[in-house]
Design a protein around this motif. Structure first.
Motif, PDB file in Angstrom:
ATOM      1  N   ILE A  28       0.849  -1.187   0.000  1.00  0.00           N
ATOM      2  CA  ILE A  28       0.000   0.000   0.000  1.00  0.00           C
ATOM      3  C   ILE A  28       0.889   1.242   0.000  1.00  0.00           C
ATOM      4  N   SER A  29       0.411   2.289  -0.618  1.00  0.00           N
ATOM      5  CA  SER A  29       1.077   3.591  -0.563  1.00  0.00           C
ATOM      6  C   SER A  29       0.267   4.459   0.383  1.00  0.00           C
ATOM      7  N   VAL A  30       0.973   5.131   1.285  1.00  0.00           N
ATOM      8  CA  VAL A  30       0.299   5.947   2.298  1.00  0.00           C
ATOM      9  C   VAL A  30       0.872   7.347   2.303  1.00  0.00           C
ATOM     10  N   VAL A  31       0.107   8.279   2.859  1.00  0.00           N
ATOM     11  CA  VAL A  31       0.535   9.661   3.041  1.00  0.00           C
ATOM     12  C   VAL A  31       0.129  10.089   4.449  1.00  0.00           C
ATOM     13  N   TRP A  32       0.936  10.986   5.043  1.00  0.00           N
ATOM     14  CA  TRP A  32       0.620  11.535   6.356  1.00  0.00           C
ATOM     15  C   TRP A  32       1.306  12.882   6.483  1.00  0.00           C
ATOM     16  N   PHE A  33       0.873  13.669   7.467  1.00  0.00           N
ATOM     17  CA  PHE A  33       1.488  14.967   7.717  1.00  0.00           C
ATOM     18  C   PHE A  33       2.432  14.834   8.893  1.00  0.00           C
ATOM     19  N   ALA A  34       3.713  15.087   8.651  1.00  0.00           N
ATOM     20  CA  ALA A  34       4.729  15.022   9.704  1.00  0.00           C
ATOM     21  C   ALA A  34       4.811  16.396  10.368  1.00  0.00           C
ATOM     22  N   GLU A  35       4.185  16.518  11.524  1.00  0.00           N
ATOM     23  CA  GLU A  35       4.113  17.819  12.188  1.00  0.00           C
ATOM     24  C   GLU A  35       5.476  18.355  12.586  1.00  0.00           C
ATOM     25  N   ASP A  36       6.417  17.472  12.927  1.00  0.00           N
ATOM     26  CA  ASP A  36       7.722  17.938  13.383  1.00  0.00           C
ATOM     27  C   ASP A  36       8.492  18.706  12.307  1.00  0.00           C
ATOM     28  N   VAL A  37       8.225  18.415  11.042  1.00  0.00           N
ATOM     29  CA  VAL A  37       8.885  19.129   9.941  1.00  0.00           C
ATOM     30  C   VAL A  37       7.881  19.887   9.069  1.00  0.00           C
ATOM     31  N   SER A  38       6.616  19.861   9.447  1.00  0.00           N
ATOM     32  CA  SER A  38       5.538  20.547   8.722  1.00  0.00           C
ATOM     33  C   SER A  38       5.522  20.211   7.238  1.00  0.00           C
ATOM     34  N   GLU A  39       5.594  18.903   6.956  1.00  0.00           N
ATOM     35  CA  GLU A  39       5.571  18.429   5.572  1.00  0.00           C
ATOM     36  C   GLU A  39       4.717  17.176   5.450  1.00  0.00           C
ATOM     37  N   PHE A  40       4.158  16.995   4.255  1.00  0.00           N
ATOM     38  CA  PHE A  40       3.511  15.738   3.949  1.00  0.00           C
ATOM     39  C   PHE A  40       4.586  14.732   3.583  1.00  0.00           C
ATOM     40  N   ARG A  41       4.393  13.504   4.012  1.00  0.00           N
ATOM     41  CA  ARG A  41       5.318  12.416   3.696  1.00  0.00           C
ATOM     42  C   ARG A  41       4.530  11.326   3.002  1.00  0.00           C
ATOM     43  N   LYS A  42       5.206  10.527   2.170  1.00  0.00           N
ATOM     44  CA  LYS A  42       4.559   9.388   1.539  1.00  0.00           C
ATOM     45  C   LYS A  42       5.534   8.224   1.548  1.00  0.00           C
ATOM     46  N   GLU A  43       4.969   7.023   1.566  1.00  0.00           N
ATOM     47  CA  GLU A  43       5.790   5.819   1.639  1.00  0.00           C
ATOM     48  C   GLU A  43       4.992   4.635   1.122  1.00  0.00           C
ATOM     49  N   ALA A  44       5.691   3.669   0.549  1.00  0.00           N
ATOM     50  CA  ALA A  44       5.081   2.389   0.170  1.00  0.00           C
ATOM     51  C   ALA A  44       5.424   1.394   1.274  1.00  0.00           C
ATOM     52  N   LEU A  45       4.421   0.662   1.735  1.00  0.00           N
ATOM     53  CA  LEU A  45       4.599  -0.269   2.849  1.00  0.00           C
ATOM     54  C   LEU A  45       4.041  -1.641   2.496  1.00  0.00           C
ATOM     55  N   PRO A  46       4.594  -2.702   3.079  1.00  0.00           N
ATOM     56  CA  PRO A  46       3.995  -4.020   2.890  1.00  0.00           C
ATOM     57  C   PRO A  46       2.618  -4.047   3.571  1.00  0.00           C
ATOM     58  N   ALA A  47       1.633  -4.547   2.884  1.00  0.00           N
ATOM     59  CA  ALA A  47       0.272  -4.579   3.433  1.00  0.00           C
ATOM     60  C   ALA A  47       0.192  -5.369   4.735  1.00  0.00           C
ATOM     61  N   VAL A  48       1.028  -6.367   4.890  1.00  0.00           N
ATOM     62  CA  VAL A  48       1.015  -7.198   6.092  1.00  0.00           C
ATOM     63  C   VAL A  48       1.463  -6.421   7.338  1.00  0.00           C
ATOM     64  N   ALA A  49       2.111  -5.279   7.159  1.00  0.00           N
ATOM     65  CA  ALA A  49       2.656  -4.519   8.284  1.00  0.00           C
ATOM     66  C   ALA A  49       1.693  -3.485   8.858  1.00  0.00           C
TER      67      ALA A  49
END
Length: 69
Positions: A28-49
Motif C-alpha cells: 500500500i502507498s500511504v501519506v501523512w502529515f509530519a508535524e515535526d517538519v511541517s511536511e507531507f510524507r509518503k511511503e510504500a509499505l507491505p500490506a502485512v505490516a
C-alpha cells in the motif's frame, strides 16, 4: 486484509495515522502529515505490516493529545 484508498491505517508496531492512497494485495502507498517538519510524507509499505484504524480510534488519539496540552 484488503485496503482501499482513503482508509486510515497504522503500522502494527505503532505509528501516526496514515491515509491509504493506493493499495494492492501486497503493498500500500500511504501519506501523512509530519508535524515535526511541517511536511507531507509518503511511503510504500507491505500490506502485512499495517492495520486499519477505526474512526473512533483515530478520534480517541486526538482527544488524548488535546488533554496533554
Amino acid at each position: 486484509m484488503a485496503f482501499a484508498p482513503g482508509d486510515i491505517v497504522q503500522l502494527k508496531s505503532g505509528s501516526p495515522a496514515l491515509t491509504v492512497v493506493t493499495a494492492s494485495e501486497t503493498e500500500i502507498s500511504v501519506v501523512w502529515f509530519a508535524e515535526d517538519v511541517s511536511e507531507f510524507r509518503k511511503e510504500a509499505l507491505p500490506a502485512v505490516a499495517v492495520e486499519k484504524l477505526e474512526i473512533a480510534d483515530f478520534e480517541e488519539e486526538d482527544e488524548e493529545e488535546d488533554d496533554e496540552d
